[in-house]
Design a protein around this motif. Structure first.
Motif, short mmCIF file in Angstrom:
data_model
loop_
_atom_site.label_atom_id
_atom_site.label_comp_id
_atom_site.label_asym_id
_atom_site.label_seq_id
_atom_site.Cartn_x
_atom_site.Cartn_y
_atom_site.Cartn_z
N ARG A 273 18.14 -23.70 -52.64
CA ARG A 273 19.25 -24.55 -53.11
C ARG A 273 20.26 -23.78 -53.94
O ARG A 273 21.45 -24.14 -53.96
CB ARG A 273 18.67 -25.70 -53.93
CG ARG A 273 19.72 -26.71 -54.37
CD ARG A 273 19.08 -27.89 -55.06
NE ARG A 273 20.06 -28.87 -55.49
CZ ARG A 273 19.76 -29.97 -56.17
NH1 ARG A 273 18.50 -30.24 -56.49
NH2 ARG A 273 20.71 -30.81 -56.53
N TYR A 274 19.81 -22.73 -54.62
CA TYR A 274 20.70 -21.97 -55.49
C TYR A 274 20.73 -20.50 -55.09
O TYR A 274 20.26 -19.61 -55.81
CB TYR A 274 20.24 -22.11 -56.95
CG TYR A 274 20.16 -23.54 -57.42
CD1 TYR A 274 21.31 -24.30 -57.61
CD2 TYR A 274 18.92 -24.15 -57.67
CE1 TYR A 274 21.24 -25.62 -58.04
CE2 TYR A 274 18.84 -25.47 -58.09
CZ TYR A 274 19.99 -26.19 -58.27
OH TYR A 274 19.93 -27.52 -58.69
N PRO A 275 21.28 -20.20 -53.91
CA PRO A 275 21.26 -18.82 -53.40
C PRO A 275 22.18 -17.86 -54.17
O PRO A 275 21.99 -16.64 -54.09
CB PRO A 275 21.74 -18.99 -51.95
CG PRO A 275 22.62 -20.21 -51.99
CD PRO A 275 21.96 -21.12 -52.98
N LYS A 276 23.13 -18.39 -54.90
CA LYS A 276 24.07 -17.51 -55.61
C LYS A 276 23.73 -17.35 -57.09
O LYS A 276 24.56 -16.94 -57.89
CB LYS A 276 25.50 -18.07 -55.48
CG LYS A 276 25.99 -18.12 -54.04
CD LYS A 276 27.43 -18.62 -53.97
CE LYS A 276 27.94 -18.62 -52.54
NZ LYS A 276 29.35 -19.08 -52.44
N ARG A 277 22.48 -17.65 -57.43
CA ARG A 277 22.11 -17.63 -58.85
C ARG A 277 22.14 -16.23 -59.46
O ARG A 277 22.14 -16.09 -60.68
CB ARG A 277 20.72 -18.25 -59.03
CG ARG A 277 19.60 -17.49 -58.34
CD ARG A 277 18.30 -18.31 -58.39
NE ARG A 277 17.18 -17.62 -57.75
CZ ARG A 277 16.98 -17.58 -56.44
NH1 ARG A 277 17.85 -18.18 -55.63
NH2 ARG A 277 15.94 -16.95 -55.94
N PHE A 278 22.18 -15.20 -58.64
CA PHE A 278 22.21 -13.84 -59.18
C PHE A 278 23.64 -13.27 -59.24
O PHE A 278 23.83 -12.13 -59.66
CB PHE A 278 21.33 -12.91 -58.34
CG PHE A 278 19.87 -13.31 -58.37
CD1 PHE A 278 19.17 -13.38 -59.57
CD2 PHE A 278 19.21 -13.63 -57.20
CE1 PHE A 278 17.82 -13.75 -59.59
CE2 PHE A 278 17.87 -14.00 -57.21
CZ PHE A 278 17.17 -14.06 -58.41
#
Length: 200
Positions: free
Chosen positions: A37-42
């Motif tokens: 759900r949060y693939p851009k968290r990095f």
């Protein structure tokens, strides 16, 4: 946990293992869903910061839920009718991974539990808790060796480079048992093979 392991466990231990495995599986499922759900968290941009914050919130809640469920499952062991299960639950919370191995092996003899500790490489911890459990009456202590067996073990201690530990004494004891059994079997076979004398 295999089907055979489940069949062999005490019912309350089986319930405990099933509960902690279910709690871990639920946390893993939430973590995997959060990662998707949060693939851009990095990413270092604003959206990345928003996603890492949301991800950490979801996974943190999952972690706390898992710990709470596992604590409840551990506490339920304190109501067991088995004195050793109850004693472990009340005294070994800081060693739950090791305790699970002992619990899963029950019912077992003291020798079987000693062997399990030796295989796991946690004899030092086991020896201390083993004696405390025996002192508390949670499990029977070892049968004192006969004078002859004690003499053999003491002789090995004196002739060796250093005194044997409890695991070594157990292995030597098992070897002596096997030797005695072999001697008894040989004696019985010789008696059966002896020709019958017929008197007039």
């Amino acid at each position: 946990m295999t089907e055979q392991e489940a069949r062999e466990m005490l019912p309350e231990v089986r319930a405990y293992v099933e509960a902690i495995e279910a709690a871990s599986a639920e946390e893993d499922k939430v973590r995997q869903a959060a990662a998707a759900r949060y693939p851009k968290r990095f990413d270092w941009d604003e959206e990345g910061q928003r996603q890492i914050s949301a991800h950490n919130k979801v996974t943190g809640e999952a972690y706390r839920a898992r710990v709470h469920a596992q604590d409840d499952a551990w506490s339920a062991l304190k109501t067991s009718s088995d004195p050793l299960v109850r004693w472990i639950a009340e005294n070994c919370a800081e060693y739950r991974d090791h305790a699970r191995q002992v619990l899963s092996a029950l019912p077992a003899t003291l020798g079987e539990l000693d062997a399990l500790a030796e295989q796991g490489g946690w004899c030092g911890v086991w020896d201390a808790f083993r004696q405390r459990a025996i002192d508390a009456g949670a499990m029977p202590g070892p049968v004192p060796p006969s004078p002859a067996r004690k003499a053999v073990l003491d002789l090995i201690d004196r002739e060796g480079c250093c005194a044997m530990g409890s695991a070594s004494r157990r292995r030597i004891g098992e070897a002596l048992d096997a030797l005695i059994q072999e001697a008894l079997t040989s004696a019985a076979s010789a008696t059966e093979a002896r020709p019958v004398e017929v008197t007039a």
